[in-house]
Design a protein around this motif. Structure first.
Motif, PDB file in Angstrom:
ATOM      1  N   MET A   1       0.925  -1.184   0.063  1.00 34.37           N
ATOM      2  CA  MET A   1       0.180  -0.050   0.204  1.00 34.37           C
ATOM      3  C   MET A   1       0.890   1.086   0.050  1.00 34.37           C
ATOM      4  SD  MET A   1      -3.013   1.007  -0.262  1.00 34.37           S
ATOM      5  CE  MET A   1      -4.532   1.692   0.523  1.00 34.37           C
ATOM      6  N   GLU A   2       1.997   1.087   0.692  1.00 43.74           N
ATOM      7  CA  GLU A   2       2.905   2.387   0.665  1.00 43.74           C
ATOM      8  C   GLU A   2       3.479   2.708  -0.476  1.00 43.74           C
ATOM      9  OE1 GLU A   2       7.061   3.921   2.907  1.00 43.74           O
ATOM     10  OE2 GLU A   2       5.616   2.278   3.759  1.00 43.74           O
ATOM     11  N   GLN A   3       3.775   1.771  -1.229  1.00 42.02           N
ATOM     12  CA  GLN A   3       4.440   1.854  -2.748  1.00 42.02           C
ATOM     13  C   GLN A   3       3.130   2.418  -3.533  1.00 42.02           C
ATOM     14  OE1 GLN A   3       5.534  -1.607  -4.500  1.00 42.02           O
ATOM     15  NE2 GLN A   3       6.480  -0.802  -6.315  1.00 42.02           N
ATOM     16  N   PHE A   4       2.016   1.937  -3.237  1.00 41.12           N
ATOM     17  CA  PHE A   4       1.014   2.596  -4.359  1.00 41.12           C
ATOM     18  C   PHE A   4       0.659   4.016  -3.827  1.00 41.12           C
ATOM     19  CE2 PHE A   4      -3.612   3.893  -4.083  1.00 41.12           C
ATOM     20  CZ  PHE A   4      -3.760   3.532  -5.579  1.00 41.12           C
ATOM     21  N   LEU A   5       0.763   4.270  -2.709  1.00 43.59           N
ATOM     22  CA  LEU A   5       0.561   6.053  -2.234  1.00 43.59           C
ATOM     23  C   LEU A   5       1.756   6.566  -2.869  1.00 43.59           C
ATOM     24  CD1 LEU A   5      -0.851   5.540   1.266  1.00 43.59           C
ATOM     25  CD2 LEU A   5      -2.003   5.837  -0.960  1.00 43.59           C
ATOM     26  N   THR A   6       2.946   6.314  -2.810  1.00 46.86           N
ATOM     27  CA  THR A   6       4.030   7.072  -3.499  1.00 46.86           C
ATOM     28  C   THR A   6       4.231   7.087  -4.749  1.00 46.86           C
ATOM     29  OG1 THR A   6       5.511   5.070  -3.063  1.00 46.86           O
ATOM     30  CG2 THR A   6       5.513   6.357  -1.336  1.00 46.86           C
ATOM     31  N   THR A   7       3.590   6.045  -5.551  1.00 50.23           N
ATOM     32  CA  THR A   7       3.548   5.923  -7.026  1.00 50.23           C
ATOM     33  C   THR A   7       2.393   6.828  -7.708  1.00 50.23           C
ATOM     34  OG1 THR A   7       4.370   3.850  -7.013  1.00 50.23           O
ATOM     35  CG2 THR A   7       3.351   4.600  -9.068  1.00 50.23           C
ATOM     36  N   TYR A   8       1.231   6.753  -6.831  1.00 51.68           N
ATOM     37  CA  TYR A   8       0.149   7.516  -7.352  1.00 51.68           C
ATOM     38  C   TYR A   8      -0.507   8.079  -6.321  1.00 51.68           C
ATOM     39  CZ  TYR A   8       0.131   3.482 -10.754  1.00 51.68           C
ATOM     40  OH  TYR A   8       0.591   2.821 -11.797  1.00 51.68           O
ATOM     41  N   PRO A   9       0.337   9.505  -5.776  1.00 52.11           N
ATOM     42  CA  PRO A   9      -0.438  10.297  -4.594  1.00 52.11           C
ATOM     43  C   PRO A   9      -1.614  10.979  -5.148  1.00 52.11           C
ATOM     44  CG  PRO A   9       1.544  11.419  -5.667  1.00 52.11           C
ATOM     45  CD  PRO A   9       1.647   9.778  -6.442  1.00 52.11           C
ATOM     46  N   TRP A  10      -1.760  11.190  -6.358  1.00 48.19           N
ATOM     47  CA  TRP A  10      -3.062  12.013  -6.823  1.00 48.19           C
ATOM     48  C   TRP A  10      -4.428  11.129  -6.649  1.00 48.19           C
ATOM     49  CZ3 TRP A  10      -5.628   9.353 -10.535  1.00 48.19           C
ATOM     50  CH2 TRP A  10      -5.004   8.510 -11.179  1.00 48.19           C
ATOM     51  N   VAL A  11      -4.316   9.839  -6.459  1.00 48.66           N
ATOM     52  CA  VAL A  11      -5.481   9.150  -6.246  1.00 48.66           C
ATOM     53  C   VAL A  11      -6.034   9.366  -4.906  1.00 48.66           C
ATOM     54  CG1 VAL A  11      -6.429   6.919  -6.204  1.00 48.66           C
ATOM     55  CG2 VAL A  11      -4.452   7.133  -7.916  1.00 48.66           C
ATOM     56  N   PHE A  57      -5.791   0.820  -9.543  1.00 45.23           N
ATOM     57  CA  PHE A  57      -4.515   1.353  -9.823  1.00 45.23           C
ATOM     58  C   PHE A  57      -3.496   0.606  -9.117  1.00 45.23           C
ATOM     59  CE2 PHE A  57      -7.176   4.922 -10.750  1.00 45.23           C
ATOM     60  CZ  PHE A  57      -6.848   5.418 -11.660  1.00 45.23           C
ATOM     61  N   ALA A  58      -3.824  -0.293  -8.037  1.00 45.59           N
ATOM     62  CA  ALA A  58      -2.679  -0.999  -7.416  1.00 45.59           C
ATOM     63  C   ALA A  58      -2.683  -2.391  -7.547  1.00 45.59           C
ATOM     64  CB  ALA A  58      -2.800  -0.784  -5.847  1.00 45.59           C
ATOM     65  N   VAL A  59      -3.822  -3.089  -7.810  1.00 44.18           N
ATOM     66  CA  VAL A  59      -3.797  -4.532  -7.723  1.00 44.18           C
ATOM     67  C   VAL A  59      -3.917  -4.948  -9.267  1.00 44.18           C
ATOM     68  CG1 VAL A  59      -5.284  -6.723  -7.348  1.00 44.18           C
ATOM     69  CG2 VAL A  59      -4.989  -4.848  -5.727  1.00 44.18           C
ATOM     70  N   ARG A  60      -4.451  -4.323 -10.062  1.00 49.20           N
ATOM     71  CA  ARG A  60      -4.612  -4.802 -11.551  1.00 49.20           C
ATOM     72  C   ARG A  60      -3.174  -4.509 -12.077  1.00 49.20           C
ATOM     73  NH1 ARG A  60      -9.476  -2.584 -15.322  1.00 49.20           N
ATOM     74  NH2 ARG A  60      -8.045  -0.703 -14.751  1.00 49.20           N
ATOM     75  N   PRO A  61      -2.639  -3.375 -12.075  1.00 52.77           N
ATOM     76  CA  PRO A  61      -1.293  -3.539 -12.891  1.00 52.77           C
ATOM     77  C   PRO A  61      -0.286  -4.516 -12.418  1.00 52.77           C
ATOM     78  CG  PRO A  61      -1.944  -1.193 -12.274  1.00 52.77           C
ATOM     79  CD  PRO A  61      -3.092  -2.104 -11.701  1.00 52.77           C
ATOM     80  N   LYS A  62      -0.348  -4.886 -11.148  1.00 49.49           N
ATOM     81  CA  LYS A  62       0.542  -6.019 -10.703  1.00 49.49           C
ATOM     82  C   LYS A  62       0.317  -7.247 -11.249  1.00 49.49           C
ATOM     83  CE  LYS A  62       1.654  -3.855  -6.308  1.00 49.49           C
ATOM     84  NZ  LYS A  62       1.761  -3.895  -4.971  1.00 49.49           N
ATOM     85  N   ALA A  63      -0.996  -7.578 -11.691  1.00 49.10           N
ATOM     86  CA  ALA A  63      -1.357  -8.890 -12.095  1.00 49.10           C
ATOM     87  C   ALA A  63      -0.918  -8.767 -13.533  1.00 49.10           C
ATOM     88  CB  ALA A  63      -2.951  -8.943 -12.125  1.00 49.10           C
ATOM     89  N   LYS A  64      -0.983  -7.703 -14.394  1.00 47.67           N
ATOM     90  CA  LYS A  64      -0.418  -7.908 -15.744  1.00 47.67           C
ATOM     91  C   LYS A  64       0.983  -8.091 -16.040  1.00 47.67           C
ATOM     92  CE  LYS A  64      -3.713  -4.646 -17.540  1.00 47.67           C
ATOM     93  NZ  LYS A  64      -4.211  -3.219 -18.232  1.00 47.67           N
ATOM     94  N   LYS A  65       1.854  -8.072 -15.058  1.00 48.67           N
ATOM     95  CA  LYS A  65       3.058  -8.275 -15.035  1.00 48.67           C
ATOM     96  C   LYS A  65       3.809  -9.664 -15.282  1.00 48.67           C
ATOM     97  CE  LYS A  65       4.762  -3.782 -12.786  1.00 48.67           C
ATOM     98  NZ  LYS A  65       5.349  -3.428 -12.005  1.00 48.67           N
TER      99      LYS A  65
END
Length: 65
Positions: A1-11, A57-65
């Motif tokens: 979750m912390e990585q998500f917030l630092t990557t997408y703070p605008w969310v 924005f957090a779960v779905r992009p990880k699944a595509k990798k």
């Protein structure tokens, strides 16, 4: 979750801008009118909406990798 917030703070700002004025007023009105079923329903909808934003924005992009 912390990585998500630092990557997408605008969310967080997007969620706050959407939640506070629109859904917050509905929650406030239902609470003042003592309409407990509507208040609970709106709280569930708000929670699901925020979870949807996190999923998109957090779960779905990880699944595509």
């Amino acid at each position: 979750m912390e990585q998500f917030l630092t990557t997408y703070p605008w969310v967080i700002w997007l969620a706050l801008i959407w939640t506070l004025p629109w859904k917050g007023v509905a929650l406030w009105k239902s609470a003042r009118a003592n309409q407990l079923p509507w208040f609970v329903a709106l709280m569930v909808i708000n929670t699901l909406g925020l979870l949807e934003i996190i999923y998109i924005f957090a779960v779905r992009p990880k699944a595509k990798k």
